[in-house]
Structure formats: C-alpha cells, structure tokens
Write an enzyme that holds these catalytic residues in place. Sequence first.
Site, PDB file in Angstrom:
ATOM      1  N   ASP A 102       5.829   1.899  -8.569  1.00 27.25           N
ATOM      2  CA  ASP A 102       4.539   2.452  -8.971  1.00 27.25           C
ATOM      3  C   ASP A 102       4.684   3.983  -8.995  1.00 27.25           C
ATOM      4  O   ASP A 102       5.117   4.552  -9.990  1.00 27.25           O
ATOM      5  CB  ASP A 102       3.510   1.940  -7.947  1.00 27.25           C
ATOM      6  CG  ASP A 102       2.091   2.355  -8.247  1.00 27.25           C
ATOM      7  OD1 ASP A 102       1.805   2.726  -9.380  1.00 27.25           O
ATOM      8  OD2 ASP A 102       1.252   2.296  -7.329  1.00 27.25           O
ATOM      9  N   VAL A 152      -2.077  -5.380  -9.273  1.00 29.68           N
ATOM     10  CA  VAL A 152      -1.732  -6.788  -9.459  1.00 29.68           C
ATOM     11  C   VAL A 152      -1.356  -7.452  -8.130  1.00 29.68           C
ATOM     12  O   VAL A 152      -0.907  -6.785  -7.192  1.00 29.68           O
ATOM     13  CB  VAL A 152      -0.572  -6.955 -10.467  1.00 29.68           C
ATOM     14  CG1 VAL A 152      -1.023  -6.616 -11.877  1.00 29.68           C
ATOM     15  CG2 VAL A 152       0.638  -6.111 -10.078  1.00 29.68           C
ATOM     16  N   ASP A 158       0.840  -8.226  -2.809  1.00 19.72           N
ATOM     17  CA  ASP A 158      -0.329  -8.493  -1.994  1.00 19.72           C
ATOM     18  C   ASP A 158      -1.446  -7.489  -2.213  1.00 19.72           C
ATOM     19  O   ASP A 158      -1.240  -6.388  -2.698  1.00 19.72           O
ATOM     20  CB  ASP A 158       0.054  -8.432  -0.512  1.00 19.72           C
ATOM     21  CG  ASP A 158       0.351  -6.997  -0.071  1.00 19.72           C
ATOM     22  OD1 ASP A 158       1.253  -6.371  -0.665  1.00 19.72           O
ATOM     23  OD2 ASP A 158      -0.340  -6.483   0.841  1.00 19.72           O
TER      24      ASP A 158
END
Length: 183
Positions: A102, A152, A158
Amino acid sequence: MAPPVSRILISPEALQAGVARLGRQITSDYRERDLVLVGILKGALFFLADLARAVSLPLEIGFIGLSSYGASTETSGAVRITHPLDTRIEGRDVLIVEDIVDSGLTLDHLLRLLSAQRPRSLNACALLHKPTRRRVSVPLPYVGFTIEDVFVVGYGLDLDQKYRNLPYIGVIEKAPPSPPPSG
Ligand code: IMP
Ligand code: MG
C-alpha cells in the site's frame, strides 16, 4: 453477521488464476536457486500456502510477523516485529511474500531488515498492490493484481483482525464521517 463487504473485487477463481501465473513465473526464474519464501504474518497466510504449491521447485518456507497498522484502515508508518524470522537466509535466494503493498513502508522496512542478513538475492512478491498510495518506492517484480485505492478484506487480509477467511477479495466502504449531532 454478514461481512460488511460492498462488492467482490477478485473472485476465488480469479485469485487462483493469478496465483498460478505467479507460480509459473517464479518457477522459471528460480530454477537452480536456493529459494526461501518468507511470508509476512498474518496477511500472507493463504496466499503463501497457495503460491508455494504453485511453484514446482524445492523451496523452504519461513515466516516473519510484522504489524504496521493499528486497529484502523490507515498506516501509522511504524512497523513492529511481532514474530522474528524463523529461517536462516544468509547466502540464499529470498522471496518475500506479502498480501498487499500500500504505502510501501512495511516492505521497505523488511527489505532493509533482511538485506542485513546477507541473502544471495532478495525480491518481493505481493498478491495486491495499490500504486496510487505509494509513499516510498520499492522494487516489486511479482504482483498478482493491481487495485484501485479501496480498502479490501479476505484471502488473508483483515479489518481489525476479522474477515481473513473470506475466500474472495472484497471491498469495504470506509465509514462515512458521523453526522453532527442534531438538535
Ligand atoms: P504498507 O506498509 O502501507 O504498504 O501496508 C502494508 C500492510 O498494510 C499490509 O501488509 C496489510 O496488512 C495492510 N493493508 C494495506 N492495505 C490494506 C487493505 O486494503 N486491507 C487490509 N490490509 C491492508
Ligand atoms: Mg493487516
């Protein structure tokens, strides 16, 4: 309780096709090498299990536990080791297996940490990446799926430790800001 997933982004069938493609790529790139897959706990659990079986080479599996997020959907920037690397990697061909890249901060941190242990080669494989959120540039030669900037869950990923066991990748809409008190 039903998971708060607004839509399925990647189906179980598409996930398996993506993992099979990565497995073929890794198999052809790591022939005659001493491959160690280093999975990042806990998010890479299911991805690593499927990926390892899609690679037709002798290999070793190691785990390291890292945590970059608290109980939220935004990175804190701080990376904490929750479980030390359980495999010797000096002189070996290490492929980090990550659920999602990310901001890139976790992977950047791990690349520095593992290169200090002098592997012969060090690369990374991520199931997902969100290039629009990148804050540091990290080499990522193996990517399953490039996704947009959405949060997501599923297939290991999670939200506050839940929904890892969903068999697909699903989108969670961020909660809207709470309305001002009326009155
Ligand atoms: P980074 O350090 O910002 O690249 O974040 C990497 C870690 O953040 C991943 O290993 C995940 O644990 C977590 N993460 C980032 N995006 C998501 C997401 O959309 N869903 C669930 N976890 C995420
Ligand atoms: Mg996580």
